[in-house]
Motif scaffolding. Sequence first.
Motif, PDB file in Angstrom:
ATOM      1  N   ARG A 290       1.113  -1.227   0.124  1.00 61.69           N
ATOM      2  CA  ARG A 290       0.086  -0.094   0.036  1.00 61.69           C
ATOM      3  C   ARG A 290       1.137   1.241   0.057  1.00 61.69           C
ATOM      4  NH1 ARG A 290      -4.882   0.295   4.184  1.00 61.69           N
ATOM      5  NH2 ARG A 290      -5.379  -1.574   2.660  1.00 61.69           N
ATOM      6  N   PRO A 291       1.726   1.512   0.832  1.00 64.48           N
ATOM      7  CA  PRO A 291       2.539   2.670   0.985  1.00 64.48           C
ATOM      8  C   PRO A 291       3.550   2.703  -0.453  1.00 64.48           C
ATOM      9  CG  PRO A 291       3.698   1.169   2.639  1.00 64.48           C
ATOM     10  CD  PRO A 291       2.107   0.687   2.284  1.00 64.48           C
ATOM     11  N   LEU A 292       3.925   1.645  -1.046  1.00 65.19           N
ATOM     12  CA  LEU A 292       4.817   1.378  -2.311  1.00 65.19           C
ATOM     13  C   LEU A 292       3.792   2.139  -3.392  1.00 65.19           C
ATOM     14  CD1 LEU A 292       7.322   0.784  -3.455  1.00 65.19           C
ATOM     15  CD2 LEU A 292       6.244  -1.527  -3.894  1.00 65.19           C
ATOM     16  N   LEU A 293       2.552   1.485  -3.526  1.00 65.96           N
ATOM     17  CA  LEU A 293       1.789   2.051  -4.660  1.00 65.96           C
ATOM     18  C   LEU A 293       1.431   3.535  -4.381  1.00 65.96           C
ATOM     19  CD1 LEU A 293      -0.694  -1.115  -5.023  1.00 65.96           C
ATOM     20  CD2 LEU A 293       1.449  -0.202  -6.515  1.00 65.96           C
ATOM     21  N   LEU A 294       1.108   3.859  -2.913  1.00 70.81           N
ATOM     22  CA  LEU A 294       0.953   5.458  -2.936  1.00 70.81           C
ATOM     23  C   LEU A 294       2.184   6.188  -3.156  1.00 70.81           C
ATOM     24  CD1 LEU A 294      -0.860   7.519  -1.628  1.00 70.81           C
ATOM     25  CD2 LEU A 294       0.109   6.925   0.272  1.00 70.81           C
ATOM     26  N   GLY A 295       3.267   5.638  -2.840  1.00 69.42           N
ATOM     27  CA  GLY A 295       4.377   6.378  -3.420  1.00 69.42           C
ATOM     28  C   GLY A 295       4.491   6.670  -4.735  1.00 69.42           C
ATOM     29  N   LEU A 296       4.518   5.633  -5.654  1.00 69.67           N
ATOM     30  CA  LEU A 296       4.480   5.622  -6.881  1.00 69.67           C
ATOM     31  C   LEU A 296       3.346   6.569  -7.671  1.00 69.67           C
ATOM     32  CD1 LEU A 296       4.996   1.869  -7.920  1.00 69.67           C
ATOM     33  CD2 LEU A 296       6.631   3.873  -8.041  1.00 69.67           C
ATOM     34  N   GLY A 297       2.266   6.473  -7.001  1.00 71.87           N
ATOM     35  CA  GLY A 297       1.265   7.517  -7.379  1.00 71.87           C
ATOM     36  C   GLY A 297       1.717   8.843  -7.240  1.00 71.87           C
ATOM     37  N   CYS A 298       2.197   9.115  -6.198  1.00 65.88           N
ATOM     38  CA  CYS A 298       2.826  10.336  -5.888  1.00 65.88           C
ATOM     39  C   CYS A 298       3.862  11.013  -6.831  1.00 65.88           C
ATOM     40  CB  CYS A 298       3.248  10.629  -4.369  1.00 65.88           C
ATOM     41  SG  CYS A 298       2.005  10.494  -3.033  1.00 65.88           S
ATOM     42  N   VAL A 299       4.793   9.891  -7.208  1.00 66.16           N
ATOM     43  CA  VAL A 299       5.981  10.368  -7.889  1.00 66.16           C
ATOM     44  C   VAL A 299       5.200  10.473  -9.658  1.00 66.16           C
ATOM     45  CG1 VAL A 299       7.805   9.404  -9.559  1.00 66.16           C
ATOM     46  CG2 VAL A 299       7.554   9.034  -6.845  1.00 66.16           C
ATOM     47  N   ILE A 300       4.352   9.827 -10.031  1.00 72.75           N
ATOM     48  CA  ILE A 300       3.807  10.197 -11.199  1.00 72.75           C
ATOM     49  C   ILE A 300       3.004  11.387 -11.232  1.00 72.75           C
ATOM     50  CG2 ILE A 300       2.078   9.280 -12.976  1.00 72.75           C
ATOM     51  CD1 ILE A 300       2.595   6.467 -12.173  1.00 72.75           C
ATOM     52  N   LEU A 301       2.202  11.676 -10.247  1.00 74.11           N
ATOM     53  CA  LEU A 301       1.321  12.921 -10.093  1.00 74.11           C
ATOM     54  C   LEU A 301       2.493  14.145 -10.178  1.00 74.11           C
ATOM     55  CD1 LEU A 301      -1.162  14.457 -10.065  1.00 74.11           C
ATOM     56  CD2 LEU A 301      -1.332  14.153  -7.664  1.00 74.11           C
ATOM     57  N   GLY A 302       3.333  13.964  -9.239  1.00 73.48           N
ATOM     58  CA  GLY A 302       4.360  15.216  -9.154  1.00 73.48           C
ATOM     59  C   GLY A 302       5.144  15.151 -10.352  1.00 73.48           C
ATOM     60  N   LEU A 303       5.403  14.398 -11.336  1.00 75.57           N
ATOM     61  CA  LEU A 303       6.422  14.455 -12.443  1.00 75.57           C
ATOM     62  C   LEU A 303       5.467  15.222 -13.354  1.00 75.57           C
ATOM     63  CD1 LEU A 303       8.401  11.103 -12.887  1.00 75.57           C
ATOM     64  CD2 LEU A 303       9.182  13.555 -12.512  1.00 75.57           C
ATOM     65  N   ALA A 304       4.025  14.816 -13.542  1.00 77.93           N
ATOM     66  CA  ALA A 304       3.338  15.343 -14.295  1.00 77.93           C
ATOM     67  C   ALA A 304       2.892  16.842 -13.926  1.00 77.93           C
ATOM     68  CB  ALA A 304       1.845  14.732 -14.393  1.00 77.93           C
ATOM     69  N   LEU A 305       2.978  17.226 -12.812  1.00 75.08           N
ATOM     70  CA  LEU A 305       2.483  18.456 -12.572  1.00 75.08           C
ATOM     71  C   LEU A 305       3.763  19.475 -12.611  1.00 75.08           C
ATOM     72  CD1 LEU A 305       0.772  18.202  -9.245  1.00 75.08           C
ATOM     73  CD2 LEU A 305      -0.191  19.193 -11.184  1.00 75.08           C
ATOM     74  N   PHE A 306       5.051  18.779 -12.322  1.00 75.82           N
ATOM     75  CA  PHE A 306       6.456  19.682 -12.863  1.00 75.82           C
ATOM     76  C   PHE A 306       6.468  19.954 -14.046  1.00 75.82           C
ATOM     77  CE2 PHE A 306      10.940  19.315 -13.624  1.00 75.82           C
ATOM     78  CZ  PHE A 306      11.321  20.464 -12.899  1.00 75.82           C
ATOM     79  N   LEU A 307       6.102  18.853 -15.055  1.00 75.78           N
ATOM     80  CA  LEU A 307       5.968  19.019 -16.601  1.00 75.78           C
ATOM     81  C   LEU A 307       5.269  20.107 -17.015  1.00 75.78           C
ATOM     82  CD1 LEU A 307       6.743  15.403 -17.560  1.00 75.78           C
ATOM     83  CD2 LEU A 307       8.568  17.262 -17.438  1.00 75.78           C
ATOM     84  N   VAL A 308       4.048  20.202 -16.363  1.00 71.10           N
ATOM     85  CA  VAL A 308       3.209  21.011 -16.840  1.00 71.10           C
ATOM     86  C   VAL A 308       3.578  22.443 -16.343  1.00 71.10           C
ATOM     87  CG1 VAL A 308       0.789  21.811 -16.588  1.00 71.10           C
ATOM     88  CG2 VAL A 308       1.076  19.695 -16.969  1.00 71.10           C
ATOM     89  N   GLY A 309       4.002  22.636 -15.230  1.00 69.82           N
ATOM     90  CA  GLY A 309       4.594  23.760 -14.657  1.00 69.82           C
ATOM     91  C   GLY A 309       5.851  24.506 -15.298  1.00 69.82           C
ATOM     92  N   LEU A 310       6.565  23.561 -16.011  1.00 67.60           N
ATOM     93  CA  LEU A 310       7.500  23.758 -16.916  1.00 67.60           C
ATOM     94  C   LEU A 310       7.250  24.486 -18.077  1.00 67.60           C
ATOM     95  CD1 LEU A 310      10.529  20.854 -16.875  1.00 67.60           C
ATOM     96  CD2 LEU A 310      10.378  23.221 -15.596  1.00 67.60           C
ATOM     97  N   GLU A 311       6.452  23.995 -18.875  1.00 67.30           N
ATOM     98  CA  GLU A 311       5.768  24.392 -19.949  1.00 67.30           C
ATOM     99  C   GLU A 311       4.864  25.701 -19.774  1.00 67.30           C
ATOM    100  OE1 GLU A 311       6.129  23.296 -23.104  1.00 67.30           O
ATOM    101  OE2 GLU A 311       7.628  21.764 -22.479  1.00 67.30           O
ATOM    102  N   GLN A 312       4.312  25.516 -18.630  1.00 63.49           N
ATOM    103  CA  GLN A 312       3.356  26.879 -18.411  1.00 63.49           C
ATOM    104  C   GLN A 312       4.049  28.098 -17.656  1.00 63.49           C
ATOM    105  OE1 GLN A 312       0.206  27.136 -19.533  1.00 63.49           O
ATOM    106  NE2 GLN A 312       0.274  25.014 -20.365  1.00 63.49           N
ATOM    107  N   ALA A 313       5.204  27.748 -17.121  1.00 62.33           N
ATOM    108  CA  ALA A 313       5.907  28.869 -16.413  1.00 62.33           C
ATOM    109  C   ALA A 313       7.056  29.234 -16.589  1.00 62.33           C
ATOM    110  CB  ALA A 313       5.377  28.626 -14.892  1.00 62.33           C
ATOM    111  N   LEU A 314       8.055  27.997 -16.388  1.00 63.35           N
ATOM    112  CA  LEU A 314       9.486  28.340 -16.409  1.00 63.35           C
ATOM    113  C   LEU A 314      10.268  28.687 -17.861  1.00 63.35           C
ATOM    114  CD1 LEU A 314      10.779  25.873 -13.673  1.00 63.35           C
ATOM    115  CD2 LEU A 314      10.309  28.093 -13.436  1.00 63.35           C
TER     116      LEU A 314
END
Length: 252
Positions: A41-65
């Motif tokens: 359970r914590p392993l899958l939760l961590g993987l989900g956070c990684v995927i969501l965090g990477l996606a938000l980061f990439l969108v932030g790059l395109e939209q802001a940085l």
Amino acid sequence: MDWLTALWQTLVDTLGDVVPIVAVLFGFQLGVLRQRISQWRPLLLGLGCVILGLALFLVGLEQALFPLGELMAAQLTAPEFLPGNGAWWHYYWVYLFAFAVGFATTIAEPSLIAVAMKASEVSGNAIHPWGLRIAVALGVALGIALGSYRIVVGDPLHWYILGGYLVVVVQTRFAPQMIIPLAYDSGGVTTSTVTVPLVAALGLGLASAIPGRSPLLDGFGLIAFASLFPIITVMGYAQLTLWLHQRNQRTR
């Protein structure tokens, strides 16, 4: 709605990028090591956070940085902003901005923070985390400022890189042995999540805004400067620290 569509598409793409990594890790764990994975359970939760965090980061790059870096480069090189006729010394605000961006982004770089903490731990606090971080940040700042100058004047990239690595080779001969591997690794940790997007955007923005420069030929290369110069400054930091220690020993 466009933002949500971009986020969803980036999330799907990120999931596809992460799946091979997860497959390799799980494959070796279950197929080679033949060990069960506990705490799913914590392993899958961590993987989900990684995927969501990477996606938000990439969108932030395109939209802001990326847009912000290119916009700042265009504004700093605008004819109405330059104090003279566009000679290389009239771009001093560009060099100062490049130095400040390089220093600030490197200080905030998570990978550098992790390396500095581990270096302090294994060296018995002989290497201070903040000393290492500032040395690396100064190297990145100097490298990006020099790289911005190269874009302004249009010099060939390879002369700067060859000259820099010649300095590294000479320093390697005289620097304390324990710092050399760390110095070489310090050049790599700077090219990570925070530094690369802004540096790449700055280079492309400069090459696009300065007459006679090609974004493809001149816009890239700043990241090479950001990787090279921290090696020089970290070994220089160690050499300076050793010299000060030896001088204090002689004065006692």
